[in-house]
Every structure is written in C-alpha cells, then in structure tokens.
Scaffold this motif. Structure first.
Motif, PDB file in Angstrom:
ATOM      1  N   ILE A   1      28.119  35.420  39.570  1.00  0.00           N
ATOM      2  CA  ILE A   1      29.381  35.622  40.269  1.00  0.00           C
ATOM      3  C   ILE A   1      29.964  36.986  39.892  1.00  0.00           C
ATOM      4  O   ILE A   1      29.921  37.400  38.738  1.00  0.00           O
ATOM      5  CB  ILE A   1      30.373  34.507  39.895  1.00  0.00           C
ATOM      6  N   LYS A   2      30.520  37.679  40.874  1.00  0.00           N
ATOM      7  CA  LYS A   2      31.238  38.930  40.646  1.00  0.00           C
ATOM      8  C   LYS A   2      32.624  38.809  41.293  1.00  0.00           C
ATOM      9  O   LYS A   2      32.740  38.419  42.457  1.00  0.00           O
ATOM     10  CB  LYS A   2      30.503  40.121  41.260  1.00  0.00           C
ATOM     11  N   LEU A   3      33.640  39.146  40.523  1.00  0.00           N
ATOM     12  CA  LEU A   3      35.015  39.088  41.021  1.00  0.00           C
ATOM     13  C   LEU A   3      35.406  40.463  41.546  1.00  0.00           C
ATOM     14  O   LEU A   3      35.305  41.459  40.828  1.00  0.00           O
ATOM     15  CB  LEU A   3      35.955  38.659  39.894  1.00  0.00           C
TER      16      LEU A   3
ATOM     17  N   VAL B   1      35.499  34.547  33.620  1.00  0.00           N
ATOM     18  CA  VAL B   1      36.036  35.888  33.867  1.00  0.00           C
ATOM     19  C   VAL B   1      37.566  35.860  33.909  1.00  0.00           C
ATOM     20  O   VAL B   1      38.235  36.777  33.404  1.00  0.00           O
ATOM     21  CB  VAL B   1      35.440  36.506  35.151  1.00  0.00           C
ATOM     22  N   LEU B   2      38.157  34.811  34.476  1.00  0.00           N
ATOM     23  CA  LEU B   2      39.615  34.706  34.479  1.00  0.00           C
ATOM     24  C   LEU B   2      40.153  34.533  33.066  1.00  0.00           C
ATOM     25  O   LEU B   2      41.195  35.105  32.703  1.00  0.00           O
ATOM     26  CB  LEU B   2      40.065  33.540  35.362  1.00  0.00           C
ATOM     27  N   ASP B   3      39.446  33.757  32.243  1.00  0.00           N
ATOM     28  CA  ASP B   3      39.861  33.578  30.847  1.00  0.00           C
ATOM     29  C   ASP B   3      39.828  34.915  30.114  1.00  0.00           C
ATOM     30  O   ASP B   3      40.704  35.208  29.302  1.00  0.00           O
ATOM     31  CB  ASP B   3      38.938  32.563  30.162  1.00  0.00           C
TER      32      ASP B   3
ATOM     33  N   ALA C   1      31.102  40.240  35.021  1.00  0.00           N
ATOM     34  CA  ALA C   1      31.454  39.731  36.341  1.00  0.00           C
ATOM     35  C   ALA C   1      32.485  40.607  37.052  1.00  0.00           C
ATOM     36  O   ALA C   1      32.937  40.249  38.135  1.00  0.00           O
ATOM     37  CB  ALA C   1      31.991  38.301  36.230  1.00  0.00           C
ATOM     38  N   ILE C   2      32.850  41.732  36.451  1.00  0.00           N
ATOM     39  CA  ILE C   2      33.828  42.630  37.073  1.00  0.00           C
ATOM     40  C   ILE C   2      33.158  43.960  37.381  1.00  0.00           C
ATOM     41  O   ILE C   2      32.885  44.748  36.463  1.00  0.00           O
ATOM     42  CB  ILE C   2      35.047  42.854  36.160  1.00  0.00           C
ATOM     43  N   PRO C   3      32.853  44.249  38.656  1.00  0.00           N
ATOM     44  CA  PRO C   3      32.260  45.547  39.006  1.00  0.00           C
ATOM     45  C   PRO C   3      33.240  46.678  38.707  1.00  0.00           C
ATOM     46  O   PRO C   3      34.459  46.517  38.816  1.00  0.00           O
ATOM     47  CB  PRO C   3      32.008  45.421  40.526  1.00  0.00           C
ATOM     48  N   ARG C   4      32.690  47.829  38.350  1.00  0.00           N
ATOM     49  CA  ARG C   4      33.519  48.976  37.989  1.00  0.00           C
ATOM     50  C   ARG C   4      33.901  49.799  39.212  1.00  0.00           C
ATOM     51  O   ARG C   4      33.158  49.894  40.169  1.00  0.00           O
ATOM     52  CB  ARG C   4      32.772  49.880  37.014  1.00  0.00           C
TER      53      ARG C   4
ATOM     54  N   SER D   1      36.602  35.040  49.662  1.00  0.00           N
ATOM     55  CA  SER D   1      36.249  36.386  50.119  1.00  0.00           C
ATOM     56  C   SER D   1      36.334  37.426  49.010  1.00  0.00           C
ATOM     57  O   SER D   1      35.865  38.554  49.191  1.00  0.00           O
ATOM     58  CB  SER D   1      37.153  36.806  51.285  1.00  0.00           C
ATOM     59  N   ASN D   2      36.910  37.077  47.884  1.00  0.00           N
ATOM     60  CA  ASN D   2      36.991  37.998  46.749  1.00  0.00           C
ATOM     61  C   ASN D   2      35.987  37.658  45.642  1.00  0.00           C
ATOM     62  O   ASN D   2      36.127  38.115  44.509  1.00  0.00           O
ATOM     63  CB  ASN D   2      38.406  38.022  46.162  1.00  0.00           C
ATOM     64  N   VAL D   3      35.011  36.853  45.988  1.00  0.00           N
ATOM     65  CA  VAL D   3      33.964  36.475  45.029  1.00  0.00           C
ATOM     66  C   VAL D   3      32.599  36.785  45.634  1.00  0.00           C
ATOM     67  O   VAL D   3      32.260  36.281  46.704  1.00  0.00           O
ATOM     68  CB  VAL D   3      34.045  34.979  44.664  1.00  0.00           C
ATOM     69  N   MET D   4      31.828  37.627  44.953  1.00  0.00           N
ATOM     70  CA  MET D   4      30.477  37.952  45.397  1.00  0.00           C
ATOM     71  C   MET D   4      29.476  37.070  44.656  1.00  0.00           C
ATOM     72  O   MET D   4      29.634  36.805  43.459  1.00  0.00           O
ATOM     73  CB  MET D   4      30.158  39.412  45.109  1.00  0.00           C
TER      74      MET D   4
END
Length: 575
Positions: free
Chosen positions: A153-155, A124-126, A73-76, A143-146
C-alpha cells in the motif's frame, strides 16, 4: 497539456501520460541527471487567482511536509517546478492502481485483502500520528491509496494533511486549519465548525474506506450501515470492527491506529461461530458450578472468591511459564497470565527475559508481544510507575535485541549506518518516550537519553535534505557521551557493544557536522577512546557478540582517521 518528449525543469523528459484528473495530468518522466523514472504531475494554469493560490499553497505544504517523512508507504515529492504556465510536481513513481480504480473494475473486494490493506494503512497512519508533531492525514479514501503489483500500500495526496502541535490545543503548525475533507469519508468533526481533528479523525475515514471496499456502497450516497445488511456473508466480527471505527463520537472509536490494527488482526475471534462455541462452553461450566455460586452468594463472598479465583489462575499461569523449559509453552503461559490479569506487568517482564535470553528478539516474538501489550495498554497505564518501568524495559529490548527486518529503512543507508540498528532504534523510540514522561521513574533520565538519540536518528536525514540540520549535532554528541557512560555501568555485554558501535559509527559519519556545531577534536577523540574501551571490556560468549566486538575494534582506527580528516581544511592545512 505538456507534449510527450518535452523536457521539464531542464532534466525531466516526459515519456507518457499515466493519469488524468480535473485540473491535472500525471506523466511518467525520465530524469536525465539520475537516469531514474519519476512521476510528474502537471497542474494546469488556473485562471482564477484565488483558486490558483490555494492550489499552489496546497502543493507547497504537501511537499514541505512529505520531505520530512521516512516511511516506505509514503512516496516522496522531490521537486516543484513552475514553467510554461503550469506547475509541475515531481514525485516517486509508484507502479500500480488506486483502490478506487480497483473497486470500479472489480467491485467489492475480499475480506482478507481488505483487512490486509487496512492493517498496512493503520501502520502508516500510526507513523504519522506518533510523530513529534502529529500529522492528521484528513483525506483517507480509496482514491488516495495506491496498490502495487506486490500487494503493498502507498498513501498519496497529502494536500490537506495537517501537522499539529503537541498538547490539548492541537494547534496547526503546517497545513490549512479549515474544516476540510471528503464527504462520506471525512469524520463528522471535519465538517463541524470549531471542532478539533486528531488521530481518531483518520480512524473514522479508514473505517469508511474499508466499508466501501467491502460493500461497494458509497458512504456518501448510502450512508454507513452494518456491512452484513449489504452482504450477509461478510464476517460479523469485521462488521463490529468497522462499526466501532466509524462511530460519530470520537471517544467511542478506536483511540489509536495500533488498537484498530489489533482489532483487524483478530476480527474472526468476534464471529458468531466463535461466540456460539464460547457460549456452549460457558453453559457447560455454569451447569456444573451453579451450586457453588449459590453457596457463595449466600455466604456473601462472591466478589472476594471471584478475585481469589482470578489471582489463583494468574498465579498458575505465571508458575507454568516460569517452570517450563520449552520457550513456546512458556511464552503461551505468560500470554495467558497477561490476559487473566490485564493490569499486571510481570508477565511482560518475563516475556522480555525469555525473548532476550538468546540475544535475538525476532519478528514472530515481536508480533506476539506487540499485539498483547497494545491490547491491554489502557489497563497497564493505570499504574504509572509500573508502566514507565515496563516501557523502559520494552524499549531496551527493541533497542538492543530486535532482529526483525520489517522496519529497516533506506534512511539508514543514506547516513551509512547499520540498517538493522536504525530499525531497532526506531522501534524503541516511543517506548523510551513513554518511560521518560514519568519524571518519578528512577530511570527517566537515561530513558530521555535513549529517546533523544532515537529522535536524532529518525529525523536527521530529512533535516539534512532540507538544509536545516545545523545545531542538531552538539546535543547529539552530548547524548552519545551520556550513553557510553551509562553503558559502562551496565553488566551487559550486548548493551556495551551496541553503545560502542553506535557511537563509533556516529563519529565516523558526522565528524565535520560535529565540528561545525563546535565540538572540539579532542572531545571527539576522547569519546572514540571511551567507546573503544567499552568494546574491549566486553566478555563475548557467542558468535554474534564476537562479531559485534570485532566490528567495534576494527572501526576504531577508521573513526580516528575520520575525526582527524574533519579538522583538515580544503588546502590540507591542519586546523
């Protein structure tokens, strides 16, 4: 603004603009080297040098932080380029739209969708909070969640994320330690001078985000109120969950994202209809037992007999679980026992026995077990020795038996290791750390071996990518030796074969790295032989064990060849 078909950094051809902000524009670009599409964010030249320095610092911190992460869930962020008066950030292209855009177009979203997104964001936060050095995102908002077309979900935007030290001081290691955040979504402590931010800060912001998605009422403009004041048709249980997540005092919120996720998964159980049904059952029970209660009160034995009743109920369910030959019924009985006596670890130990008996700890079993232990973790921790023992056994269940696919990662393929093994190790990591923390626990040393091996496998690929992996391989080699020794003392063929395969894989993938860290060729060969012996000693009784043993035996010669090749220089002269 960069023109279309412009080539940035000599390799990224701008195809089209896909987004625009106050200081930036985002483009879809084609990488001529990899023939792959990326998103390229252009940060236009800022005349104010102080503001420009802040922008550059923020982007640099974000890039350096993200390249060490490994979560789907975290784009590089893969490149930073400064040219033509602008700064360009090259990152994964994520197809979809932000939740803020979705909310603007469609209005408040359905409970089911919002809860699903909330659970994904908790995951993802965990992941960020449970890192060796916890990362506090500090800017959770729609606005920070795709949201991708598949519903994932992407953060995005780690510009003000804070990587902290471990311990009471929680000092920042990477990131700006000022009180930063978005009003309305940021927790109160983010705007209080000298206050400390931690995982509960992100929990507040996630609660505010879910509130906004459900109601369409911006928390900054209108404040956070019970959601049913805005829309009475919303769930009372979900209202209670969001209310707890957004309490002003951090101590009164959910303390971990795992707790928050559990509450989201079970919010309907708190609904008024459910409580009304429970009250009806209770009133019926009360009517038939009032005389007994009066008698007990007169006898002065209420508390004693209440405890006896609870223990008898617990014993009943434990006996039902032990005697039942149907796995589903036995599982339900042990779960009930755990709910009756929340400090008892034995129901979990019995579930572990059931789940590992067939050599396969499935996703469905994992969900039941994880939700149950997360719900009662606070009570279970009260007995440190029992908690350490349960954590160790839970870690071993994940390490050797977990067959679920939800945690498999591309990181494993990047190191040519088994993706399923990587998923197991990653899932087991925190449990082994829990067990190792109790120095009085009899298996604390072996738990530390598991924890260190898990840390290596979780962290090594980002370290390789940034060229800072030197010195990590000698300690890992030592831990592999310890693991093989410990596995040889186990009367468990699953453990023996898994330890053998893990060790042989590592020797086959990293021989030159081991050599660079000072490990001798003979030491590697000896460890390969020990792993081969461990596999040969296994007495296989199932097709899965047969396959695992065959895999290990077939890996022995390629492993020895890889070790030999690692000690041949470029000219072909053996060294």
């Amino acid at each position: 603004m960069v023109g279309l078909n412009t080539v940035v950094g000599k390799r990224y051809k701008i195809l089209t603009q896909i987004g625009k902000g106050g200081m930036s524009a985002v483009y879809l670009a084609m990488d001529s080297s990899l023939n792959k599409q990326w998103a390229v964010k252009e940060i236009r030249n800022v005349s104010d040098p102080v503001q420009r320095d802040l922008v550059i610092k923020s982007l640099t911190v974000e890039a350096n932080m993200i390249k060490r992460f490994d979560h789907p869930a975290i784009p590089r962020i893969v490149d930073l380029i400064e040219e033509k008066g602008s700064l360009f950030v090259v990152m994964d292209y994520v197809e979809g739209q932000t939740l803020a855009s979705l909310l603007k177009k469609e209005g408040p979203q359905s409970e089911d969708d919002v809860v699903d997104w909330g659970i994904q964001l908790c995951d993802v936060l965990d992941y960020l909070h449970r890192r060796k050095h916890p990362v506090i995102f500090r800017d959770m908002k729609p606005s920070n969640v795709m949201l991708t077309p598949e519903g994932s979900i992407k953060l995005i935007d780690f510009g003000i994320a804070l990587e902290t030290g471990k311990g009471a001081d929680n000092k920042p290691l990477v990131g700006d330690d000022r009180q930063l955040g978005t009003p309305g979504f940021g927790a109160p402590e983010q705007f209080t001078e000298g206050a400390t931010v931690d995982a509960r800060t992100d929990i507040y912001a996630l609660g505010a985000t879910l509130f906004y998605l459900l109601t369409g009422s911006h928390p900054r403009k209108n404040g956070i109120v019970p959601i049913r004041q805005i829309n009475p048709s919303l769930s009372q249980g979900l209202e209670a969950v969001i209310e707890k997540a957004t309490r002003e005092n951090p101590d009164e919120r959910f303390q971990t994202c795992a707790d928050f996720a559990y509450a989201l998964k079970h919010y309907r159980e708190e609904d008024e209809a459910w409580r009304s049904a429970l009250k009806a059952k209770w009133h019926g029970f009360l009517g038939t037992s009032i005389a007994a209660v009066v008698c007990l009160a007169l006898a002065g034995g209420c508390m004693l007999l209440a405890n006896h009743a609870q223990n008898s109920d617990y014993d009943y369910w434990m006996a039902q679980g032990a005697q039942n030959t149907d796995d589903t019924a036995a599982e339900a009985a042990f779960v009930r026992a755990a709910e009756v006596k929340t400090t008892a670890t034995q129901p979990y130990e019995e579930l572990i026995k059931r789940y590992t008996a067939d050599g396969d700890f499935t996703d469905a079993e994992e969900q039941i077990y994880n939700e149950l232990i997360s719900q009662h973790a606070t009570d279970l921790r009260k007995d440190a020795d029992s908690w350490a023992s349960l954590s160790y056994d839970t870690g071993r269940m994940y390490w050797y038996y977990y067959s679920g696919s939800k945690m498999a990662s591309q990181t494993a393929s990047a190191t040519n290791t088994d993706p399923q093994r990587y998923a197991r190790i990653r899932a087991a990591s925190q449990w082994m750390h829990n067990a190792a923390e109790d120095t009085n626990f009899k298996n604390a040393k072996i738990a530390k071996i598991y924890a260190d091996i898990a840390d290596f496998n979780t962290e090594i690929v980002p370290l390789i990518n940034e060229g800072s992996d030197s010195g990590k391989y000698l300690p890992y080699f030592t831990k592999l030796n310890d693991l093989v020794t410990a596995a040889g003392q186990e009367n468990n063929d699953v453990i023996r074969l898994e330890a053998a395969n893990l060790t042989l894989d590592a020797l086959r993938v990293y021989p030159r790295k081991f050599r660079a860290d000072g490990v001798k060729q003979q030491a590697m060969s000896d460890l390969a032989d020990a792993a081969a012996t461990l596999a040969d000693q296994a007495q296989t009784t199932t097709d899965e064990l047969d396959a695992s043993k065959k895999t290990a035996q077939e890996a022995v010669q390629p492993t020895k060849d890889a070790i030999a090749n690692a000690f041949v220089d470029i000219k072909g002269d053996a060294k």
